[in-house]
Enzyme design. Structure first.
Site, PDB file in Angstrom:
ATOM      1  N   SER A 124       5.565   3.725  -1.647  1.00 30.29           N
ATOM      2  CA  SER A 124       4.392   3.032  -1.974  1.00 30.29           C
ATOM      3  C   SER A 124       4.261   1.707  -0.983  1.00 30.29           C
ATOM      4  O   SER A 124       5.193   1.228  -0.755  1.00 30.29           O
ATOM      5  CB  SER A 124       4.076   2.611  -3.334  1.00 30.29           C
ATOM      6  OG  SER A 124       3.158   1.587  -3.436  1.00 30.29           O
ATOM      7  N   TYR A 148       8.179  -1.876 -10.388  1.00 32.84           N
ATOM      8  CA  TYR A 148       7.745  -0.563 -10.044  1.00 32.84           C
ATOM      9  C   TYR A 148       8.058  -0.423  -8.576  1.00 32.84           C
ATOM     10  O   TYR A 148       8.760   0.575  -8.140  1.00 32.84           O
ATOM     11  CB  TYR A 148       6.366  -0.375 -10.205  1.00 32.84           C
ATOM     12  CG  TYR A 148       5.613   0.588  -9.546  1.00 32.84           C
ATOM     13  CD1 TYR A 148       5.086   0.036  -8.401  1.00 32.84           C
ATOM     14  CD2 TYR A 148       5.876   1.899  -9.779  1.00 32.84           C
ATOM     15  CE1 TYR A 148       4.447   1.217  -7.467  1.00 32.84           C
ATOM     16  CE2 TYR A 148       5.412   2.901  -8.761  1.00 32.84           C
ATOM     17  CZ  TYR A 148       4.833   2.527  -7.653  1.00 32.84           C
ATOM     18  OH  TYR A 148       3.983   3.378  -6.787  1.00 32.84           O
ATOM     19  N   LYS A 152      10.768   2.130  -6.193  1.00 33.95           N
ATOM     20  CA  LYS A 152      10.407   2.867  -4.944  1.00 33.95           C
ATOM     21  C   LYS A 152      11.334   2.224  -3.833  1.00 33.95           C
ATOM     22  O   LYS A 152      11.779   3.191  -3.189  1.00 33.95           O
ATOM     23  CB  LYS A 152       9.123   2.692  -4.520  1.00 33.95           C
ATOM     24  CG  LYS A 152       7.944   3.190  -5.605  1.00 33.95           C
ATOM     25  CD  LYS A 152       8.021   4.888  -5.469  1.00 33.95           C
ATOM     26  CE  LYS A 152       7.018   5.189  -6.422  1.00 33.95           C
ATOM     27  NZ  LYS A 152       7.033   6.927  -6.443  1.00 33.95           N
TER      28      LYS A 152
END
Ligand code: WQD
Length: 334
Positions: A124, A148, A152
């Protein structure tokens, strides 16, 4: 070529399965349906007139995942599965670290056991944090601002080490910007449960009177109209980027990173105004305070993906807004 798609019943995963099947790949989907529905698999098959092998399993269940690899010779994996709500990750970091890291480590161990060396990983743009300048290039500093995004980034680091240790591995990391839209059939799309975090699903809830008003988080940013600017990319374009990555992966070993964006930045008001125009609807909206953690502007330099993968997004925000609305019109009883 047989491709295992983890999280293949999800928003991006399902659209990618359609493109895989349309391009002659065979597809196996594993998904625990924690954020998706079983009938998505049927819709993938309906759109493509092709069969998909589906296993409802949790990637953290190593024995069940091993059974999948025992049954078929899997040539490559596209790994989408993971929790992805930024806000929720701030409230429940351990849930995110446990799930996103455990599932990935389990997958990598089983891939190694069965000598599966090709992996495309769903990362992302959030790994860039607050970019020092724009547009964003793949060699920019990486610094996350929420759990989050940190999962990643941590997985990217794990993959880097794995590719150094196992020279047979071929890994491509795709850093998505803001995927919106839906398949033109109206059979696949984004329709999250509950109150959405992201802009487009929220606009859709307001458009169909499920929520009263769109709160625009801040109109005092240093942008053309004061609202946040993002690089919105049609989810079908994003899916096609995975096909390009698969084609590349068979040509070289090692790890590489690519932005998947359009290179164009659009503001919240650009999206809302375009959505109203193409769908002939009115969105009730109001300006409220900035959302914690938000940045003013974020958009990609898509050059590397174009030069090395031959990938270029083709759809504009009009089609993104039209297809997103069409999905809800055609796919639900609204
Ligand atoms: C877009 C713009 C908001 C909702 C997130 C994740 C990122 C990726 C994509 C997974 C911003 C504004 C939003 C609303 C608003 N997901 N907005 N009212 O934050 O750019 O990125 O989703 O990989 O990792 O961080 O997307 O859609 O939440 O926000 O005004 O109700 O819309 O302020 O400017 P974001 P978003």
């Amino acid at each position: 070529m047989l491709v295992l798609v983890t999280g293949g019943a999800g928003f991006i995963g399902s659209h990618t399965c359609v493109e895989l099947l349309n391009n002659g790949y065979d597809v196996i989907v594993v998904d625990n349906l924690s954020n998706s529905k079983r009938d998505v698999i049927d819709k993938i098959e309906k759109i493509t007139s092709k069969k998909v092998k589906f296993y409802e399993i949790d990637l953290c269940d190593k024995e069940k995942l091993r059974d999948v690899f025992k049954k078929d010779r899997i040539d490559a994996v596209i790994h989408f599965a993971g929790y992805k709500a930024v806000g929720e990750s701030v409230k429940e970091p351990l849930k995110y670290y446990r799930n996103n890291l455990d599932s990935t480590l389990t997958l990598l161990e089983v891939m190694k056991e069965f000598s599966c060396h090709n992996l495309v990983f769903s990362s992302s743009a959030t790994v860039y944090g607050v970019p020092r300048k724009l547009p964003i290039k793949e060699d920019f500093p990486l610094k996350t601002t929420n759990p989050y995004g940190t999962t990643k980034l941590m997985i990217e680091e794990i993959l880097k080490d794995v590719s150094k240790a196992d020279l047979e591995m071929s890994i491509i990391v795709l850093r998505y910007f803001n995927p919106i839209g839906a398949h033109e059939s109206g059979l696949l799309g984004e329709d999250p449960n509950g109150i959405p975090n992201n802009l487009m699903p929220y606009i859709l809830k307001v458009a169909f009177n499920e929520l009263p008003v769109l709160n625009i988080f801040g109109n005092d940013y240093e942008t053309k109209d004061g609202t946040g600017v993002r690089d919105y990319i049609h989810v079908v374009d994003l899916a096609k980027g995975h096909i390009k990555a698969l084609e590349k992966i068979t040509t070289k070993k090692g790890i590489d990173y690519y932005n998947l964006g359009t290179g164009n930045g659009y503001s919240v008001l650009d999206i809302v105004n375009t959505f109203e125009k193409v769908n002939n609807v009115k969105i009730n909206k109001r300006f409220v305070a900035r959302r914690d953690g938000d940045i003013a502007s974020c958009y990609a330099d898509p050059t590397k993906a174009f030069k090395e993968l031959g990938f270029k997004a083709e759809f504009g925000i009009e089609k993104m807004c039209y297809d997103a609305y069409n999905y809800v019109v055609k796919n639900t009883s609204k």
